[in-house]
Design a protein around this motif. Structure first.
Motif, PDB file in Angstrom:
ATOM      1  N   ALA A   1       0.797  -1.232   0.000  1.00 60.54           N
ATOM      2  CA  ALA A   1       0.000   0.000   0.000  1.00 60.54           C
ATOM      3  C   ALA A   1       0.826   1.277   0.000  1.00 60.54           C
ATOM      4  CB  ALA A   1      -0.953   0.001   1.184  1.00 60.54           C
ATOM      5  N   ASP A   2       1.938   1.290   0.696  1.00 61.97           N
ATOM      6  CA  ASP A   2       2.753   2.499   0.739  1.00 61.97           C
ATOM      7  C   ASP A   2       3.458   2.710  -0.606  1.00 61.97           C
ATOM      8  OD1 ASP A   2       2.126   3.207   3.309  1.00 61.97           O
ATOM      9  OD2 ASP A   2       3.743   2.011   4.192  1.00 61.97           O
ATOM     10  N   GLY A   3       3.353   3.905  -1.121  1.00 60.91           N
ATOM     11  CA  GLY A   3       4.087   4.232  -2.336  1.00 60.91           C
ATOM     12  C   GLY A   3       3.450   3.766  -3.624  1.00 60.91           C
ATOM     13  N   LEU A   4       2.123   3.589  -3.651  1.00 55.98           N
ATOM     14  CA  LEU A   4       1.452   3.231  -4.898  1.00 55.98           C
ATOM     15  C   LEU A   4       1.601   4.362  -5.913  1.00 55.98           C
ATOM     16  CD1 LEU A   4      -1.888   1.696  -3.557  1.00 55.98           C
ATOM     17  CD2 LEU A   4      -0.037   0.452  -4.664  1.00 55.98           C
ATOM     18  N   GLU A   5       1.902   4.011  -7.147  1.00 56.81           N
ATOM     19  CA  GLU A   5       2.022   5.008  -8.197  1.00 56.81           C
ATOM     20  C   GLU A   5       0.697   5.146  -8.939  1.00 56.81           C
ATOM     21  OE1 GLU A   5       5.348   4.142 -10.673  1.00 56.81           O
ATOM     22  OE2 GLU A   5       6.808   4.243  -9.032  1.00 56.81           O
ATOM     23  N   GLU A   6       0.570   6.232  -9.714  1.00 62.61           N
ATOM     24  CA  GLU A   6      -0.687   6.519 -10.410  1.00 62.61           C
ATOM     25  C   GLU A   6      -1.164   5.341 -11.266  1.00 62.61           C
ATOM     26  OE1 GLU A   6      -3.091   9.126 -10.964  1.00 62.61           O
ATOM     27  OE2 GLU A   6      -2.338   9.599  -8.973  1.00 62.61           O
ATOM     28  N   SER A   7      -0.232   4.700 -11.954  1.00 59.50           N
ATOM     29  CA  SER A   7      -0.623   3.657 -12.905  1.00 59.50           C
ATOM     30  C   SER A   7      -0.737   2.270 -12.285  1.00 59.50           C
ATOM     31  CB  SER A   7       0.386   3.606 -14.056  1.00 59.50           C
ATOM     32  OG  SER A   7       1.676   3.290 -13.566  1.00 59.50           O
TER      33      SER A   7
END
Length: 292
Positions: A279-285
């Motif tokens: 969950a931490d650091g999910l990117e837009e894509s």
């Protein structure tokens, strides 16, 4: 028009907390197509988890019978309702029934699971398929989901405002939507369409307390999947277990995985624990269909 339409959805970055905010004993969960197959497993799991459950089926008789059986086996509160999700009048009538249920119980509808769906009756090239079957797939998988969200999103947002807790929508998506299955072209297209609907829900509904998830159930052994030649090879662990699906769905409804709103998760590959670690650091894509 005075401003340029925004293309693309910027997903919120503030839902990284892994706290369970749902209160099942105060919450109604509505599960379409909940009388059989994966929907039946979901209905049983949410009843066991303490939610008041509304089960729909195209036949009121089947929905009511399933609700009675689920209530008896789980000790939960379950209501069965006949519904065609692609029928505007029927969906609005269900909304009115839910309003009465909220009033009589003091509980709020804060979980909607769009499970009802269909697949082509044959496998192979699009031009070999029965046209009526193709129409049925789009009606159930796209129009039905769109109408359920159109009619029930205001109810869910009102529940979020009243309780101070987010309301959550879980769409039963598919690997066919994320990657495509050429032998089931319209089914694949219909599931891909749900990603675009989810984008809009996030864009306009997140600040009003709506969360939405695209959850693929993997391949659970049901009457539908057993009828599909593409799955003839499957045995034993080749199938996704119902527990893998229901555990993930209950976790999504709880709030621990709100970081994944607007994104795709898959039972059998993802668990609550593995997603929390991601969950931490999910990117837009990440876990979205985005063409750059």
């Amino acid at each position: 028009m005075t401003e340029k339409l925004p293309y693309g959805t910027n997903l919120p970055a503030g839902d990284t907390e892994s706290e369970a905010t749902a209160v099942p004993s105060e919450t109604i969960a509505l599960i379409t197509g909940g009388a059989r197959g994966i929907g039946r497993h979901l209905s049983e799991a949410f009843a066991k988890a303490g939610y008041d459950v509304i089960v729909t089926a195209t036949s009121a008789e089947k929905a009511e019978a399933a609700a009675e059986e689920i209530a008896e086996s789980t000790g939960g509160t379950v209501t069965g309702v006949g519904l065609r999700t692609d029928d505007v009048t029927a969906v609005k009538q269900l909304r009115d029934s839910v309003a009465e249920l909220e009033k009589s119980t003091g509980k709020r509808l804060q979980v909607l699971i769009n499970n009802a769906g269909r697949i082509e009756s044959t496998e192979g090239p699009l031009w070999d398929a029965d046209p009526e079957s193709l129409k049925d797939v789009v009606d159930a998988n796209v129009l039905g989901v769109a109408l359920m969200i159109n009619v029930f999103a205001p109810v869910l947002m009102a529940g979020a405002q009243a309780t101070g807790r987010p309301s959550r929508i879980i769409d039963l998506n598919s690997g066919s939507g994320a990657k495509g299955t050429p032998a089931y072209a319209v089914y694949s297209a219909s599931k891909a369409a749900l990603f675009r609907i989810a984008d809009s829900v996030v864009h306009f509904g997140h600040d009003k307390g709506l969360r939405i998830f695209e959850m693929a159930p993997g391949v659970v052994e049901t009457a539908m999947t057993k009828s599909m030649p593409v799955h003839d090879f499957r045995q034993g662990d080749d199938w996704t277990s119902p527990e893998q699906v229901t555990d993930l769905a209950v976790a999504l409804a709880s709030g621990t995985l709100d970081a994944f709103t607007g994104r795709y998760v898959r039972a059998g590959a993802d668990t609550e624990e593995s997603l929390l670690a991601e969950a931490d650091g999910l990117e837009e894509s990440t876990r979205r269909i985005v063409l750059g």
